[in-house]
Design an enzyme around this catalytic site. Sequence first.
Site, PDB file in Angstrom:
ATOM      1  N   TRP A  15       0.846  -1.294  -0.014  1.00 40.47           N
ATOM      2  CA  TRP A  15      -0.010   0.075  -0.008  1.00 40.47           C
ATOM      3  C   TRP A  15       0.888   1.142   0.098  1.00 40.47           C
ATOM      4  O   TRP A  15       1.961   1.208   0.507  1.00 40.47           O
ATOM      5  CB  TRP A  15      -0.755  -0.053   1.168  1.00 40.47           C
ATOM      6  CG  TRP A  15      -1.894   0.875   1.319  1.00 40.47           C
ATOM      7  CD1 TRP A  15      -2.217   2.075   1.703  1.00 40.47           C
ATOM      8  CD2 TRP A  15      -3.429   0.590   0.571  1.00 40.47           C
ATOM      9  NE1 TRP A  15      -3.433   2.600   1.540  1.00 40.47           N
ATOM     10  CE2 TRP A  15      -4.136   1.567   0.788  1.00 40.47           C
ATOM     11  CE3 TRP A  15      -3.911  -0.620  -0.330  1.00 40.47           C
ATOM     12  CZ2 TRP A  15      -5.675   1.670   0.298  1.00 40.47           C
ATOM     13  CZ3 TRP A  15      -5.222  -0.647  -0.426  1.00 40.47           C
ATOM     14  CH2 TRP A  15      -6.115   0.331  -0.537  1.00 40.47           C
ATOM     15  N   ASP A  53       0.054  11.545  -1.618  1.00 41.46           N
ATOM     16  CA  ASP A  53      -0.862  12.550  -1.138  1.00 41.46           C
ATOM     17  C   ASP A  53      -2.050  12.133  -0.411  1.00 41.46           C
ATOM     18  O   ASP A  53      -1.899  10.810  -0.218  1.00 41.46           O
ATOM     19  CB  ASP A  53      -1.264  13.502  -2.056  1.00 41.46           C
ATOM     20  CG  ASP A  53      -2.209  12.880  -3.179  1.00 41.46           C
ATOM     21  OD1 ASP A  53      -2.481  11.428  -2.997  1.00 41.46           O
ATOM     22  OD2 ASP A  53      -2.499  13.395  -4.225  1.00 41.46           O
ATOM     23  N   GLU A 110      -3.315   9.096  -2.005  1.00 40.36           N
ATOM     24  CA  GLU A 110      -2.192   7.945  -1.936  1.00 40.36           C
ATOM     25  C   GLU A 110      -1.809   7.892  -3.184  1.00 40.36           C
ATOM     26  O   GLU A 110      -1.634   6.694  -3.859  1.00 40.36           O
ATOM     27  CB  GLU A 110      -3.070   6.695  -1.435  1.00 40.36           C
ATOM     28  CG  GLU A 110      -4.010   6.715  -0.144  1.00 40.36           C
ATOM     29  CD  GLU A 110      -4.417   5.745   0.565  1.00 40.36           C
ATOM     30  OE1 GLU A 110      -5.030   4.942   0.159  1.00 40.36           O
ATOM     31  OE2 GLU A 110      -4.165   5.719   1.589  1.00 40.36           O
ATOM     32  N   GLU A 120     -18.367   6.519  -0.800  1.00 34.89           N
ATOM     33  CA  GLU A 120     -17.304   7.319  -1.017  1.00 34.89           C
ATOM     34  C   GLU A 120     -17.496   8.414  -2.195  1.00 34.89           C
ATOM     35  O   GLU A 120     -17.161   9.495  -2.197  1.00 34.89           O
ATOM     36  CB  GLU A 120     -15.979   6.495  -1.474  1.00 34.89           C
ATOM     37  CG  GLU A 120     -14.698   7.257  -1.645  1.00 34.89           C
ATOM     38  CD  GLU A 120     -13.807   6.079  -1.828  1.00 34.89           C
ATOM     39  OE1 GLU A 120     -13.854   5.463  -2.872  1.00 34.89           O
ATOM     40  OE2 GLU A 120     -12.876   6.139  -1.043  1.00 34.89           O
TER      41      GLU A 120
HETATM   42  C1  BGC Z   1      -8.336   7.404  -0.213  1.00 36.49           C
HETATM   43  C2  BGC Z   1      -7.990   7.833   1.022  1.00 36.49           C
HETATM   44  C3  BGC Z   1      -8.694   7.341   2.197  1.00 36.49           C
HETATM   45  C4  BGC Z   1      -8.892   5.743   1.927  1.00 36.49           C
HETATM   46  C5  BGC Z   1      -9.704   5.372   3.083  1.00 36.49           C
HETATM   47  C6  BGC Z   1      -8.533   5.913  -0.295  1.00 36.49           C
HETATM   48  O1  BGC Z   1      -9.059   5.523  -1.468  1.00 36.49           O
HETATM   49  O2  BGC Z   1      -7.726   7.917  -1.521  1.00 36.49           O
HETATM   50  O3  BGC Z   1      -7.999   9.335   1.026  1.00 36.49           O
HETATM   51  O4  BGC Z   1      -7.966   7.590   3.296  1.00 36.49           O
HETATM   52  O5  BGC Z   1      -9.329   5.374   0.753  1.00 36.49           O
HETATM   53  O6  BGC Z   1     -10.952   5.893   3.216  1.00 36.49           O
END
Ligand code: BGC
Length: 377
Positions: free
Chosen positions: A123, A175, A178, A330
């Site tokens: 990751w 960032d 990710e 999300e």
């Molecule tokens: C996002 C992150 C987030 C994580 C868990 C990822 O896909 O890019 O910003 O912290 O998911 O929610």
Amino acid sequence: MNTSPALYRRSLRVLLENQQPGGAYLACPNMPDYRFSWFRDGAYIAYALTLDGADVGAQHSGVMDAQWASAGRFHNWCADVVNRRADAVARSIERAKAGAPPIFEDTLNTRYLADGQAGPAGWPEFQLDGPGTWLWSLWQYVTCTRLRPLPAAWAQAADLVARYLAALWQTPCYDCWEERGDAVHISTLGAIYAGLAAAEHLLGVDFGQTRQAIRAFVLDRGLTPHGELAKSVGLDMVDANLISVSVPHALLPPDDPIMRKTIARIEHDLHAPGSGVYRHLEDTYYGGGPWVLLALWLAWYYFELGDAARASALTKWAEAQANATGNLPEQVNDRLLAPAFYAGWVAQRGPIASPLLWSHAKYLIVRQRSLYGPASG
Ligand code: BGC
């Protein structure tokens, strides 16, 4: 504006019920890759519960409530995660001070198991915004609950994290999405700046010089040729995560001309009218749909700016994305920026994460702002 009482109740439940016994919050309970706890997501979840707990406390003579107890458990969990890695964090600080690049094994992770162990390898773990946002959230909690003295474990962890961030802030890292691990991201610098400000309040230690250096760096190297904040150093591109540089990280006030320009470009490039907000124009994750928590983040910004009309429209859109159970996802899969990528992600990870705790947390935060107006600190 009137927010939805049903979505408020559901959001509270989603956050409280998905906290693990040790204090970690799962990012999303039913997506295998998200059954972990992130400092970033958790910091916003704890902040949402801190605000909501203050509200409940005010109505019930300040009695300790489930919200504050939950946020406190999360902060305990974070402090424990950091303190268990004290030696590694100290080595990272020393290396950075000597001008050497970090050793991955000695840096803080991003994604942890509920027991505080690092998540499975593979990751993009090295991200500096999460620890900064955690310090900010911890300070909000301590201020709101008037908790004094600071528990020793919290003070130890806050001191380690602040010195880690002060030493590593110029180091490229992934960032908050990710992505782009070889760049310096302006939203990450905002989170570090806020974390150091929080540490000053929490610990009485002066990080003023480093904070000024970060601010000067952002204004000198962190702008696009048009004068907006840039997604990353050297990129003529905005990212919706730049809202955080102002709200809540306060490197710039919401009405600062640079911030206004940045928001104008986010509106132009990333906010589909009547819809949510994209992360950035090159997003391909689940086809790059509009994100619920980003619509709410922009609403939060507008509430802080005093523009309740814009804030309300974004909040209404976010509310309308809840499914029949009241779960917020999300992102949503209409108006995709890169539709060809959608099916591949579904095959790899399953449906879009829902409920995403961070989306519900943002909803509670925005609801508080809609009730009480801009925050004072
Ligand atoms: C996002 C992150 C987030 C994580 C868990 C990822 O896909 O890019 O910003 O912290 O998911 O929610």
